[in-house]
Each structure stands twice: as structure tokens, then as C-alpha cells.
Write a protein that holds these residues in place. Structure first.
Motif, PDB file in Angstrom:
ATOM      1  N   UNK A   1       0.052  -5.145   2.142  1.00 56.72           N
ATOM      2  CA  UNK A   1       0.247  -3.729   1.815  1.00 56.72           C
ATOM      3  C   UNK A   1      -0.229  -2.826   2.946  1.00 56.72           C
ATOM      4  N   UNK A   2      -1.344  -3.207   3.581  1.00 53.81           N
ATOM      5  CA  UNK A   2      -1.842  -2.410   4.705  1.00 53.81           C
ATOM      6  C   UNK A   2      -0.827  -2.382   5.837  1.00 53.81           C
ATOM      7  N   UNK A   3      -0.261  -3.557   6.152  1.00 52.60           N
ATOM      8  CA  UNK A   3       0.736  -3.620   7.222  1.00 52.60           C
ATOM      9  C   UNK A   3       1.987  -2.822   6.864  1.00 52.60           C
ATOM     10  N   UNK A   4       2.421  -2.924   5.603  1.00 51.61           N
ATOM     11  CA  UNK A   4       3.587  -2.150   5.174  1.00 51.61           C
ATOM     12  C   UNK A   4       3.312  -0.651   5.266  1.00 51.61           C
ATOM     13  N   UNK A   5       2.116  -0.262   4.830  1.00 55.48           N
ATOM     14  CA  UNK A   5       1.756   1.153   4.895  1.00 55.48           C
ATOM     15  C   UNK A   5       1.671   1.662   6.314  1.00 55.48           C
ATOM     16  N   UNK A   6       1.063   0.850   7.193  1.00 58.47           N
ATOM     17  CA  UNK A   6       0.984   1.242   8.603  1.00 58.47           C
ATOM     18  C   UNK A   6       2.377   1.341   9.214  1.00 58.47           C
ATOM     19  N   UNK A   7       3.246   0.396   8.855  1.00 56.32           N
ATOM     20  CA  UNK A   7       4.611   0.443   9.370  1.00 56.32           C
ATOM     21  C   UNK A   7       5.336   1.697   8.923  1.00 56.32           C
ATOM     22  N   UNK A   8       5.139   2.081   7.655  1.00 58.55           N
ATOM     23  CA  UNK A   8       5.769   3.303   7.169  1.00 58.55           C
ATOM     24  C   UNK A   8       5.241   4.540   7.851  1.00 58.55           C
TER      25      UNK A   8
ATOM     26  N   UNK B   1       9.663   8.826   2.474  1.00 59.28           N
ATOM     27  CA  UNK B   1       9.733   8.375   1.082  1.00 59.28           C
ATOM     28  C   UNK B   1       8.937   7.087   0.906  1.00 59.28           C
ATOM     29  N   UNK B   2       7.798   7.004   1.564  1.00 58.12           N
ATOM     30  CA  UNK B   2       6.969   5.819   1.468  1.00 58.12           C
ATOM     31  C   UNK B   2       6.357   5.660   0.090  1.00 58.12           C
TER      32      UNK B   2
ATOM     33  N   UNK C   1      -1.690   5.857   0.651  1.00 53.72           N
ATOM     34  CA  UNK C   1      -3.114   5.534   0.765  1.00 53.72           C
ATOM     35  C   UNK C   1      -3.520   5.342   2.216  1.00 53.72           C
ATOM     36  N   UNK C   2      -2.691   4.607   2.965  1.00 53.25           N
ATOM     37  CA  UNK C   2      -2.985   4.374   4.374  1.00 53.25           C
ATOM     38  C   UNK C   2      -2.981   5.691   5.141  1.00 53.25           C
ATOM     39  N   UNK C   3      -2.003   6.534   4.876  1.00 56.13           N
ATOM     40  CA  UNK C   3      -1.885   7.808   5.586  1.00 56.13           C
ATOM     41  C   UNK C   3      -3.091   8.701   5.321  1.00 56.13           C
ATOM     42  N   UNK C   4      -3.664   8.596   4.150  1.00 59.06           N
ATOM     43  CA  UNK C   4      -4.845   9.395   3.825  1.00 59.06           C
ATOM     44  C   UNK C   4      -6.115   8.797   4.415  1.00 59.06           C
ATOM     45  N   UNK C   5      -6.175   7.481   4.517  1.00 52.91           N
ATOM     46  CA  UNK C   5      -7.408   6.831   4.962  1.00 52.91           C
ATOM     47  C   UNK C   5      -7.517   6.743   6.489  1.00 52.91           C
ATOM     48  N   UNK C   6      -6.416   6.806   7.215  1.00 53.06           N
ATOM     49  CA  UNK C   6      -6.479   6.684   8.673  1.00 53.06           C
ATOM     50  C   UNK C   6      -7.312   7.794   9.302  1.00 53.06           C
ATOM     51  N   UNK C   7      -7.069   9.076   8.997  1.00 50.46           N
ATOM     52  CA  UNK C   7      -7.924  10.111   9.608  1.00 50.46           C
ATOM     53  C   UNK C   7      -9.386   9.998   9.201  1.00 50.46           C
ATOM     54  N   UNK C   8      -9.635   9.568   7.983  1.00 46.09           N
ATOM     55  CA  UNK C   8     -11.021   9.371   7.552  1.00 46.09           C
ATOM     56  C   UNK C   8     -11.686   8.271   8.380  1.00 46.09           C
TER      57      UNK C   8
END
Length: 360
Positions: free
Chosen positions: A60-67, A74-75, A81-88
């Protein structure tokens, strides 16, 4: 020729081959430990992306990072979740690196094993300046927080060093520690006195007071990044001078170092790092105390190795502390400032008992 004298750049007599060869294992060990620290930091960053209110597996992490990288509008839930956690995660890495480097520099310029942004009152001074600006001068721009926090950190550092230098013997480790502890208590009390009658300000910054990276976004990272880069460059540029100062100011001057200039530039770099980190993440303590001591055990006392190692390990520690705070109180979370205090307080007691407040 002692190890410190070699690090300070003093001229050496020709060494036999055996002595030169004996240094190679030390360099190899330092490189190995530095690589381990990098791996720990990367592991903490990956855990920060994967763990939270919703735990995600590697797929799921890899899929989220890919998106995120593909800009998919339309992810799914994983991408959100990944998009929110990366800046943090990025903010935790930057703040941890800044506090780790600042702690190592402060211990180097004061030769005090207890020197740390929180203990010396620098972080509370930055917090007091920000809260004062918000309550009395209507500060609202995040960029202005950084400038005000740096000014407050600088004022607190000068005040504590001036108080610790009074009397016979100058700025001894004991007097600096006492002056810093007293100043931290005073600054914290003043912050409470300013906030308590102002409910609107207190509600806005009560979580910021504890210290955390939960509100991270790319705009905040972009605002603080130039200040952190300037602080890091100043600190790294003074690494060899800090090695000389470990021998004492007189010996450092005899080796051709401008002690006043080195102490000023290194102190300025540490103040910029502390002020910028405090402005963007709130007051976070003990990272600058724990990390440099651990790095000295791993890579030695050479600041050319110690400062980069402190940055990497500081990033790993703060990111891991943020992950722990999110996991132990799920679905709520414990602010990272509380977690680092829980880790750092026993280490502080151990250092006091071990060093008995001797100089480094």
C-alpha cells in the motif's frame, strides 16, 4: 601528539607506517556507524509513512507513493494517507537534524556536557518571543514566526551565557547549567502568564507549546528550509575550529584559530537552527542532548564526523519519536515533545551522574 591536537590541525611529526595503518580501522568504523545511522533514519522515515491511525503494508505504501509521484487526482485511501504523512515525515527529519546539530555545536563551544537548546534556555527563549509577538504585536505570518523565534533564541543564548559568566571562573559548566535551567523556568512561566488571560491565543498554540510536527505542510517546509540550510552551513564550516577549542581557548589561539569568530559563527548557526526549528515545530527538548553524546560513542569527538552524524541520528530519533507518539495512543496521538522528554530525562540524569558537571 594527542588525538585532540591532531583533530585541531596541529603540525605532526612523520608517523611510521604502523601508526598510519592503525587509523584506517577507525575511519572504517566511523563510516560503518554513519551508514548505520543513515539506515536508521531511512527506516524511521518509512515507518512514519506507513504507521498512523491507519496502518499500511509495504504494498500500500508503494502504491500510495506511486500515485503521489504520478499526480493521480483520484487516488485511493492509501494515496491520501501517504500524501498527508510525507510532509510530516520531512518536517520531523529536518527538525531532528537541526536540533541534533545545534546540540553538538552548543556542547562544543561551551565544553559543557549538559549544553542543549532546551536546558540552556534557547528553545524556551524562542518560544517566548513567538508567543509575545502573537499576543502583543499580532504576528500572523509563519515566516515572521521564524525571524522572531531566531531573535528570541539569540537573546536567550546571550543572556544565559552572560549570567553563567558572572563571578570567579567565568562560564563554568555548572554555572551555565544552573543559569540555563533558571532561565528556562522563567521563560516558561512568562509564556504561561501571557497565554492564560488570552483564551484565543492559548487555544491556537496550546499544542504548539508542547512541540509536534502534526501540522506539517509543504509551505511550512519551504519557509523554514533556507534558514536551516544557513544554520547547517555555519555549523559545518566551524567544525575544525570546534576541534581546536576542545583543547582550550589559549591552545586554539596558539594553533592560529580565531576563537571569538569561531564561537560567534558556530553559536549563530546553532541559534538559527534552534529558532527555525522551534518556530515550525514548537519547543522540543532533549534531542540536542541525547544525540551528540550517542554520536561521540559511535564516531568519536571529531566534529567533522560528529556534526553530520548528529544530524542523521537526530532526524532518526525525532522521526521515530513521532511514530511512537502516533502508535501508543491510536487513534489519538502523543505529541513528539512529550515522547522526547520521556526519553531524554533519564539520559540527562545519567549524564549528570556520570560527568558530575565536568567540562568536555
Amino acid at each position: 601528539m594527542t588525538q585532540l591536537a591532531r583533530l585541531a590541525g596541529a603540525p605532526e611529526r612523520p608517523q611510521p607506517r604502523e601508526a598510519v595503518a592503525s587509523r584506517r580501522p577507525r575511519v572504517a568504523a566511523r563510516t560503518l556507524w554513519f551508514a548505520v545511522a543513515v539506515v536508521l533514519a531511512l527506516g524511521a522515515a518509512l515507518a512514519s509513512v506507513a504507521l498512523g491511525t491507519r496502518v499500511m503494508g509495504p504494498g500500500e505504501v508503494l502504491d500510495g507513493l506511486g500515485g503521489v509521484l504520478a499526480g493521480d487526482q483520484a487516488g485511493g485511501v492509501a494515496q491520501a494517507a501517504v500524501e498527508k504523512r510525507i510532509p510530516r515525515t520531512l518536517l520531523a527529519v529536518l527538525v531532528g537534524a537541526a536540533l541534533g546539530a545545534a546540540g553538538a555545536v552548543m556542547q562544543g563551544i561551551t565544553r559543557n556536557p549538559l549544553a542543549e537548546p532546551w536546558i540552556l534556555g534557547v528553545t524556551p527563549g524562542a518560544s517566548l518571543a513567538v508567543v509575545t509577538g502573537i499576543a502583543f504585536f499580532g504576528l500572523a505570518s509563519p515566516a515572521s514566526y521564524i525571524w522572531v523565534a531566531i531573535a528570541g533564541a539569540a537573546g536567550a543564548a546571550v543572556f544565559v551565557y552572560a549570567v553563567g559568566s558572572l563571578g570567579r571562573g567565568g562560564a563554568t559548566p555548572l554555572k551555565l547549567a544552573l543559569a540555563g535551567a533558571a532561565s528556562s523556568a522563567a521563560f516558561t512561566s512568562l509564556i504561561s502568564a501571557i497565554l492564560l488571560p488570552r483564551i484565543d491565543v492559548m487555544n491556537q498554540f496550546r499544542f504548539w507549546q508542547i512541540g509536534g510536527v502534526g501540522g506539517a505542510d509543504y509551505a511550512r517546509i519551504g519557509q523554514v528550509l533556507p534558514f536551516l540550510l544557513v544554520g547547517v552551513v555555519l555549523c559545518l564550516a566551524c567544525a575544525r575550529g570546534l576541534n581546536s577549542m576542545a583543547l582550550g581557548d589559549d591552545v586554539a589561539a596558539g594553533l592560529g584559530q580565531n576563537v571569538v569568530l569561531i564561537r560567534t559563527l558556530a553559536g549563530l548557526g546553532a541559534v538559527i537552527l534552534c529558532g527555525a526549528a522551534t518556530a515550525v515545530a514548537g519547543p522540543i527538548g532533549f534531542v540536542g542532548l541525547v544525540v551528540p553524546h550517542l554520536c561521540r560513542l559511535l564516531v568519536g569527538i571529531d566534529h567533522r564526523w560528529l556534526l553530520p552524524a548528529s544530524m542523521v541520528l537526530g532526524a532518526a530519533l525525532l522521526t521515530a519519536a513521532d511514530v511512537v507518539g502516533r502508535v501508543v495512543a491510536r487513534p489519538s496521538e502523543v505529541d513528539v515533545g512529550i515522547v522526547t522528554a520521556f526519553i531524554g530525562a533519564p539520559v540527562f540524569i545519567w549524564i549528570v551522574r556520570r560527568t558530575k558537571l565536568r567540562a568536555l
